[in-house]
Design a protein around this motif. Sequence first.
Motif, PDB file in Angstrom:
ATOM      1  N   ILE A 237       0.831  -1.210   0.000  1.00 32.42           N
ATOM      2  CA  ILE A 237       0.000   0.000   0.000  1.00 32.42           C
ATOM      3  C   ILE A 237       0.866   1.261   0.000  1.00 32.42           C
ATOM      4  CG2 ILE A 237      -1.848  -1.215   1.208  1.00 32.42           C
ATOM      5  CD1 ILE A 237      -1.064   0.371   3.726  1.00 32.42           C
ATOM      6  N   ARG A 238       2.101   1.145  -0.441  1.00 30.60           N
ATOM      7  CA  ARG A 238       3.010   2.301  -0.416  1.00 30.60           C
ATOM      8  C   ARG A 238       2.468   3.504  -1.180  1.00 30.60           C
ATOM      9  NH1 ARG A 238       7.057   4.533  -3.280  1.00 30.60           N
ATOM     10  NH2 ARG A 238       6.661   3.088  -4.977  1.00 30.60           N
ATOM     11  N   PRO A 239       1.854   3.355  -2.375  1.00 33.81           N
ATOM     12  CA  PRO A 239       1.292   4.551  -3.035  1.00 33.81           C
ATOM     13  C   PRO A 239       0.230   5.256  -2.192  1.00 33.81           C
ATOM     14  CG  PRO A 239       1.472   2.735  -4.590  1.00 33.81           C
ATOM     15  CD  PRO A 239       1.749   2.161  -3.240  1.00 33.81           C
ATOM     16  N   THR A 240      -0.586   4.473  -1.481  1.00 29.96           N
ATOM     17  CA  THR A 240      -1.591   5.080  -0.613  1.00 29.96           C
ATOM     18  C   THR A 240      -0.941   5.802   0.554  1.00 29.96           C
ATOM     19  OG1 THR A 240      -3.126   3.309  -1.195  1.00 29.96           O
ATOM     20  CG2 THR A 240      -3.660   4.616   0.740  1.00 29.96           C
ATOM     21  N   VAL A 245       0.323  10.739   3.397  1.00 23.60           N
ATOM     22  CA  VAL A 245       1.355  11.576   4.005  1.00 23.60           C
ATOM     23  C   VAL A 245       1.317  12.986   3.415  1.00 23.60           C
ATOM     24  CG1 VAL A 245       3.854  11.934   4.161  1.00 23.60           C
ATOM     25  CG2 VAL A 245       2.889   9.702   4.688  1.00 23.60           C
ATOM     26  N   ILE A 246       1.197  13.092   2.109  1.00 24.94           N
ATOM     27  CA  ILE A 246       1.197  14.403   1.462  1.00 24.94           C
ATOM     28  C   ILE A 246      -0.059  15.193   1.832  1.00 24.94           C
ATOM     29  CG2 ILE A 246       1.107  15.576  -0.770  1.00 24.94           C
ATOM     30  CD1 ILE A 246       2.888  13.404  -1.894  1.00 24.94           C
ATOM     31  N   THR A 247      -1.226  14.555   1.762  1.00 23.65           N
ATOM     32  CA  THR A 247      -2.462  15.269   2.101  1.00 23.65           C
ATOM     33  C   THR A 247      -2.499  15.659   3.578  1.00 23.65           C
ATOM     34  OG1 THR A 247      -3.569  13.123   2.401  1.00 23.65           O
ATOM     35  CG2 THR A 247      -3.796  14.212   0.255  1.00 23.65           C
ATOM     36  N   SER A 248      -1.981  14.796   4.450  1.00 24.16           N
ATOM     37  CA  SER A 248      -1.942  15.134   5.878  1.00 24.16           C
ATOM     38  C   SER A 248      -0.986  16.280   6.141  1.00 24.16           C
ATOM     39  CB  SER A 248      -1.542  13.904   6.698  1.00 24.16           C
ATOM     40  OG  SER A 248      -2.470  12.858   6.549  1.00 24.16           O
ATOM     41  N   THR A 249       0.123  16.312   5.417  1.00 22.67           N
ATOM     42  CA  THR A 249       1.071  17.413   5.574  1.00 22.67           C
ATOM     43  C   THR A 249       0.456  18.728   5.132  1.00 22.67           C
ATOM     44  OG1 THR A 249       2.924  15.898   5.198  1.00 22.67           O
ATOM     45  CG2 THR A 249       3.354  18.251   4.941  1.00 22.67           C
ATOM     46  N   ILE A 250      -0.231  18.708   4.007  1.00 22.50           N
ATOM     47  CA  ILE A 250      -0.890  19.925   3.527  1.00 22.50           C
ATOM     48  C   ILE A 250      -1.944  20.394   4.529  1.00 22.50           C
ATOM     49  CG2 ILE A 250      -2.371  20.859   1.712  1.00 22.50           C
ATOM     50  CD1 ILE A 250      -0.966  19.008  -0.252  1.00 22.50           C
ATOM     51  N   GLY A 251      -2.715  19.453   5.070  1.00 19.76           N
ATOM     52  CA  GLY A 251      -3.712  19.825   6.064  1.00 19.76           C
ATOM     53  C   GLY A 251      -3.088  20.375   7.332  1.00 19.76           C
ATOM     54  N   ALA A 310       6.988  18.086  -1.211  1.00 25.85           N
ATOM     55  CA  ALA A 310       8.015  17.479  -2.063  1.00 25.85           C
ATOM     56  C   ALA A 310       9.010  16.673  -1.231  1.00 25.85           C
ATOM     57  CB  ALA A 310       8.740  18.563  -2.858  1.00 25.85           C
ATOM     58  N   ILE A 311       9.403  17.202  -0.072  1.00 28.43           N
ATOM     59  CA  ILE A 311      10.331  16.470   0.802  1.00 28.43           C
ATOM     60  C   ILE A 311       9.688  15.173   1.293  1.00 28.43           C
ATOM     61  CG2 ILE A 311      11.523  16.541   3.022  1.00 28.43           C
ATOM     62  CD1 ILE A 311      11.983  19.511   2.565  1.00 28.43           C
ATOM     63  N   ASN A 312       8.423  15.253   1.695  1.00 33.77           N
ATOM     64  CA  ASN A 312       7.722  14.040   2.138  1.00 33.77           C
ATOM     65  C   ASN A 312       7.639  13.007   1.027  1.00 33.77           C
ATOM     66  OD1 ASN A 312       7.154  14.487   4.840  1.00 33.77           O
ATOM     67  ND2 ASN A 312       5.339  15.681   4.393  1.00 33.77           N
ATOM     68  N   TYR A 313       7.377  13.474  -0.183  1.00 34.47           N
ATOM     69  CA  TYR A 313       7.279  12.552  -1.316  1.00 34.47           C
ATOM     70  C   TYR A 313       8.612  11.860  -1.572  1.00 34.47           C
ATOM     71  CZ  TYR A 313       6.654  10.882  -6.100  1.00 34.47           C
ATOM     72  OH  TYR A 313       6.607  10.101  -7.225  1.00 34.47           O
ATOM     73  N   LEU A 314       9.711  12.620  -1.550  1.00 31.35           N
ATOM     74  CA  LEU A 314      11.029  12.032  -1.795  1.00 31.35           C
ATOM     75  C   LEU A 314      11.427  11.073  -0.679  1.00 31.35           C
ATOM     76  CD1 LEU A 314      12.935  15.173  -3.145  1.00 31.35           C
ATOM     77  CD2 LEU A 314      12.020  13.250  -4.463  1.00 31.35           C
ATOM     78  N   LEU A 315      11.156  11.465   0.568  1.00 31.22           N
ATOM     79  CA  LEU A 315      11.507  10.581   1.690  1.00 31.22           C
ATOM     80  C   LEU A 315      10.695   9.298   1.659  1.00 31.22           C
ATOM     81  CD1 LEU A 315      11.865  13.117   4.659  1.00 31.22           C
ATOM     82  CD2 LEU A 315      13.688  11.955   3.409  1.00 31.22           C
ATOM     83  N   THR A 316       9.420   9.394   1.302  1.00 32.42           N
ATOM     84  CA  THR A 316       8.579   8.200   1.246  1.00 32.42           C
ATOM     85  C   THR A 316       9.027   7.265   0.131  1.00 32.42           C
ATOM     86  OG1 THR A 316       6.752   9.594   2.001  1.00 32.42           O
ATOM     87  CG2 THR A 316       6.202   7.405   1.223  1.00 32.42           C
ATOM     88  N   ARG A 317       9.446   7.827  -0.996  1.00 28.49           N
ATOM     89  CA  ARG A 317       9.947   6.993  -2.090  1.00 28.49           C
ATOM     90  C   ARG A 317      11.243   6.292  -1.697  1.00 28.49           C
ATOM     91  NH1 ARG A 317       8.551   7.464  -7.398  1.00 28.49           N
ATOM     92  NH2 ARG A 317      10.731   7.186  -7.971  1.00 28.49           N
ATOM     93  N   ARG A 318      12.099   6.972  -0.955  1.00 27.92           N
ATOM     94  CA  ARG A 318      13.380   6.379  -0.579  1.00 27.92           C
ATOM     95  C   ARG A 318      13.235   5.284   0.470  1.00 27.92           C
ATOM     96  NH1 ARG A 318      18.414  10.600  -0.619  1.00 27.92           N
ATOM     97  NH2 ARG A 318      18.048  11.418  -2.696  1.00 27.92           N
ATOM     98  N   THR A 319      12.139   5.298   1.208  1.00 27.08           N
ATOM     99  CA  THR A 319      11.940   4.260   2.230  1.00 27.08           C
ATOM    100  C   THR A 319      11.405   2.970   1.629  1.00 27.08           C
ATOM    101  OG1 THR A 319       9.738   5.136   2.673  1.00 27.08           O
ATOM    102  CG2 THR A 319      11.533   5.922   4.073  1.00 27.08           C
ATOM    103  N   ARG A 320      11.251   2.924   0.318  1.00 22.19           N
ATOM    104  CA  ARG A 320      10.685   1.706  -0.298  1.00 22.19           C
ATOM    105  C   ARG A 320      11.571   0.502  -0.041  1.00 22.19           C
ATOM    106  NH1 ARG A 320       9.133   0.816  -6.692  1.00 22.19           N
ATOM    107  NH2 ARG A 320       8.310  -1.292  -6.439  1.00 22.19           N
ATOM    108  N   GLY A 321      12.869   0.719  -0.181  1.00 19.18           N
ATOM    109  CA  GLY A 321      13.770  -0.413   0.015  1.00 19.18           C
ATOM    110  C   GLY A 321      13.798  -0.926   1.440  1.00 19.18           C
ATOM    111  N   SER A 322      13.659   0.013   2.413  1.00 20.73           N
ATOM    112  CA  SER A 322      13.690  -0.414   3.805  1.00 20.73           C
ATOM    113  C   SER A 322      12.405  -1.077   4.249  1.00 20.73           C
ATOM    114  CB  SER A 322      13.963   0.809   4.701  1.00 20.73           C
ATOM    115  OG  SER A 322      12.936   1.765   4.555  1.00 20.73           O
ATOM    116  N   LEU A 323      11.293  -0.822   3.536  1.00 19.51           N
ATOM    117  CA  LEU A 323      10.014  -1.414   3.917  1.00 19.51           C
ATOM    118  C   LEU A 323       9.843  -2.813   3.349  1.00 19.51           C
ATOM    119  CD1 LEU A 323       7.653   1.659   3.453  1.00 19.51           C
ATOM    120  CD2 LEU A 323       8.551   0.751   5.575  1.00 19.51           C
ATOM    121  N   THR A 324      10.556  -3.127   2.249  1.00 23.17           N
ATOM    122  CA  THR A 324      10.359  -4.422   1.628  1.00 23.17           C
ATOM    123  C   THR A 324      11.356  -5.432   2.144  1.00 23.17           C
ATOM    124  OG1 THR A 324      11.779  -3.688  -0.178  1.00 23.17           O
ATOM    125  CG2 THR A 324       9.409  -3.388  -0.442  1.00 23.17           C
TER     126      THR A 324
END
Length: 324
Positions: A237-240, A245-251, A310-324
Amino acid sequence: MATRAPDNVAAIPPAPPVRSSPGTNRRHLVHRLDVKGSPYAYVAPFFLLFCAFGLFPLAYTAWVSLHEWTLLSDVHTFVGLDNFRTLLADDYFWNATFNTVSIGVFSTAPQLLLAIWLAHLLNRPLKAQTIFRVTLLLPNVTSVVAVVVIFSQLFGRDYGLINWVLSWFGAGAVDWNAGTATSHAAISVMIMWRWTGYNTLIFLAAMQAVPRELYEAATIDGASGFTQLRKITVPMIRPTIVFVVITSTIGAMQILAEPLLFGTYSLTGGPDRQYQTLALFIYENFTKLDFGYASAVSWMMFVFIVIVAAINYLLTRRTRGSLT
């Protein structure tokens, strides 16, 4: 025995080409326009509304931020970037920025972790699942004014329920409105209570799309529930997660009602501005009729939202390897 046609039989002429009638061509054109143009027609209302109520106000606010613009005078003087220079040297602006980031971190990070955990529990076969899901959504549909009023009473210094529970452990009465850390914690609890259930349902919808065979195979291999959550659910569910994360940050960057109504109705966020957010700082300057300065603050908040998202998006993408 094959027979040969007589030589005097005339050859059959080829059939004339079929000519389409004007009505057929018109129907074909209408069909092509329907297939090609319908998607644009369906999404056009959104873009028209976005241009009218989103893009135009954004551009107009940028124009106002370059002027000394008040309702006290009909003359609007062009000052260029002077409002932004004044803003960068304003201690109240940086205090509001710190409060916004602090409350956002305190409310968003625990909220998302709790939402994933609750969604993982509800993703299992349970009785009365619909009741649990509706219950999770109730805090989000409750009036924010009612939520803040109730939580302000819970965090009251003299007769609040929170201080009463803390007194069981020997703690003294905490003035939640007075301190920076305490007020941020109280406001974060309000935000978490309102939005955790909503994010839980989003995560739950994503989890139900994960193939059940993966969990069955993991169960056969002896994987625990937490291991399945960490090794299967979260990577799938990483895309979700990125979206939430992005919508919560904006809020979190746009928090207004909770600090405005917390304790007493105050545009300064307490006597020492200890919980004044950026949105509340903008509101304060608008009430002073200083539209040019308030527009500059609005644009700075917009830039902060883009950078943080943008920072949240980049950090979330980089955590893909650590989550799998």
